[in-house]
Design a protein around this motif. Structure first.
Motif, short mmCIF file in Angstrom:
data_model
loop_
_atom_site.label_atom_id
_atom_site.label_comp_id
_atom_site.label_asym_id
_atom_site.label_seq_id
_atom_site.Cartn_x
_atom_site.Cartn_y
_atom_site.Cartn_z
N ILE A 72 44.15 33.66 39.24
CA ILE A 72 45.24 33.29 38.32
C ILE A 72 46.54 33.97 38.75
CG2 ILE A 72 46.06 33.65 35.95
CD1 ILE A 72 42.99 33.17 35.19
N TYR A 73 46.44 35.22 39.13
CA TYR A 73 47.61 35.99 39.58
C TYR A 73 48.25 35.34 40.82
CZ TYR A 73 50.28 40.15 40.94
OH TYR A 73 51.28 41.02 41.29
N GLU A 74 47.41 34.91 41.75
CA GLU A 74 47.95 34.32 42.99
C GLU A 74 48.55 32.94 42.74
OE1 GLU A 74 48.51 36.09 45.36
OE2 GLU A 74 47.06 37.72 45.35
N VAL A 75 47.91 32.15 41.85
CA VAL A 75 48.50 30.85 41.51
C VAL A 75 49.84 31.06 40.79
CG1 VAL A 75 48.22 28.72 40.17
CG2 VAL A 75 46.28 29.63 41.46
N ALA A 76 49.92 32.07 39.95
CA ALA A 76 51.20 32.40 39.29
C ALA A 76 52.25 32.74 40.34
CB ALA A 76 51.01 33.55 38.30
N ASP A 77 51.89 33.53 41.32
CA ASP A 77 52.81 33.85 42.43
C ASP A 77 53.25 32.59 43.17
OD1 ASP A 77 53.18 36.57 42.27
OD2 ASP A 77 51.79 37.09 43.89
N LEU A 78 52.28 31.70 43.42
CA LEU A 78 52.58 30.45 44.14
C LEU A 78 53.56 29.59 43.34
CD1 LEU A 78 52.14 28.39 46.42
CD2 LEU A 78 50.01 27.70 45.31
N TRP A 79 53.26 29.40 42.06
CA TRP A 79 54.15 28.58 41.23
C TRP A 79 55.53 29.22 41.13
CZ3 TRP A 79 51.31 26.08 36.42
CH2 TRP A 79 50.23 25.33 36.88
N PHE A 80 55.56 30.52 40.95
CA PHE A 80 56.85 31.22 40.85
C PHE A 80 57.69 31.01 42.10
CE2 PHE A 80 59.41 35.02 41.80
CZ PHE A 80 60.31 34.93 40.74
N HIS A 81 57.07 31.16 43.27
CA HIS A 81 57.85 31.02 44.50
C HIS A 81 58.26 29.57 44.77
CE1 HIS A 81 56.68 35.23 45.19
NE2 HIS A 81 57.79 35.28 45.90
N THR A 82 57.46 28.59 44.28
CA THR A 82 57.94 27.20 44.38
C THR A 82 59.13 27.00 43.45
OG1 THR A 82 56.29 26.42 42.78
CG2 THR A 82 55.75 26.16 45.10
N GLN A 83 59.16 27.71 42.32
CA GLN A 83 60.34 27.63 41.45
C GLN A 83 61.56 28.24 42.14
OE1 GLN A 83 58.34 28.86 37.44
NE2 GLN A 83 60.17 27.68 36.94
#
Lengths: 115, 115, 115, 115
Positions: A72-83
């Protein structure tokens, strides 16, 4: 919490726009903008790879709470960086959500999902 | 539309759970589940690469509406396939949004963003 | 030069093995080993993304000598870091070349290629 | 075998050039060329992700011969598809090996490696 969750992507968009006028020495996001598109794309790819590795770890121990939280933490990082990438291109998460709503919304599956 | 956008990730989670009981021959998502974690991770990575390429194209022609829409389309694909991955691991987008809210919410930057 | 080129992957394997006994503070490769598999995998992925971006740039200006050299440089980085990964797992580039020879060698296309 | 291994990358370059005049319906490589740069880049990225996953599996069982061979197989796939990319751009593996020789060769570490 519900409202917070609903609006968090929008809130992050606002933060990411604010960062455009901040100092690259003190703001991580401002430093990404300053380093340019390729730096941001490398971060997006890195978070994708971390997501892949976290998922592999979770496969190994499917009931590990730690591994679940790590994914979950890594997907949050991924979504954040796509933002960050979207903001860098003067686009926003709302356009992505609208595209998803176009695909799944209203007349389609989302309606069914809302039942 | 506002509500739709707010809830679209949640609606997709519901759809993705429904797909678990569907036939892999007729449902794309069910076929991904059936092919397993590595297939899903390859799709997530592929969408990441397509995001990278779409961003490079947009850099070339920053005012191209087509290129802007293409990047949004690819990010939507990327987010969608990470949701498939989460569902495959019995997790949901809401946990990711909560993690983002934890980082940026309330006492932090999101509050500022809400001003 | 011919011999050098033929043997460079093998020479790098030797160097990479030597690095295993060196100090992570002074050797880049030793520091990668010390940081572990996930760090090395993130570097491999990063070089892959840089290869993708360099190829996109070359598509834009196919006759640009600079862009051609940039792609070659990034592929060299990618191959080098996969060799670091192999060394980290106590494997070598020679096993990869043997696998390629198995696929394309002798009775197959390589024989034709040697004509 | 030694010679074969030394020359296999060069032999593959020759094969990949031959494929340029073949039919996309019968040759896998010709079909990649026809589908264009982005298709080839997606294959390169896919092989990179498969390398990451194979390495994670090998970490889990470091002495598994099957997992070792699987990693070697995926790195071979990755190198092969980067050669397809180079050929598509009218470049060759020899330029990559020369770049590596420039970095590690002669006056540098490769000399030491040859001892």
């Amino acid at each position: 919490m519900e409202n917070d969750t609903n609006n968090i992507l929008k809130a992050i968009d606002v933060i990411l726009n604010d960062r455009k006028s901040e100092d690259a020495d003190t703001s991580y996001v401002a430093s990404l903008y300053q380093q340019g598109t390729e730096k941001i794309l490398k971060k997006v790819s890195e978070e994708c790879t971390e997501t892949v590795m976290a998922s592999k770890d979770l496969c190994k121990e499917p009931n590990s709470k730690t591994n679940q939280e790590h994914l979950i933490y890594e997907v949050a990082d991924l979504w954040f960086h796509t933002q960050v990438l979207l903001a860098h291109h003067n686009l926003s998460s709302q356009a992505v959500l609208q595209e998803l709503a176009r695909r799944f919304g209203q007349s389609g599956h989302a309606e069914k999902a809302n039942r």
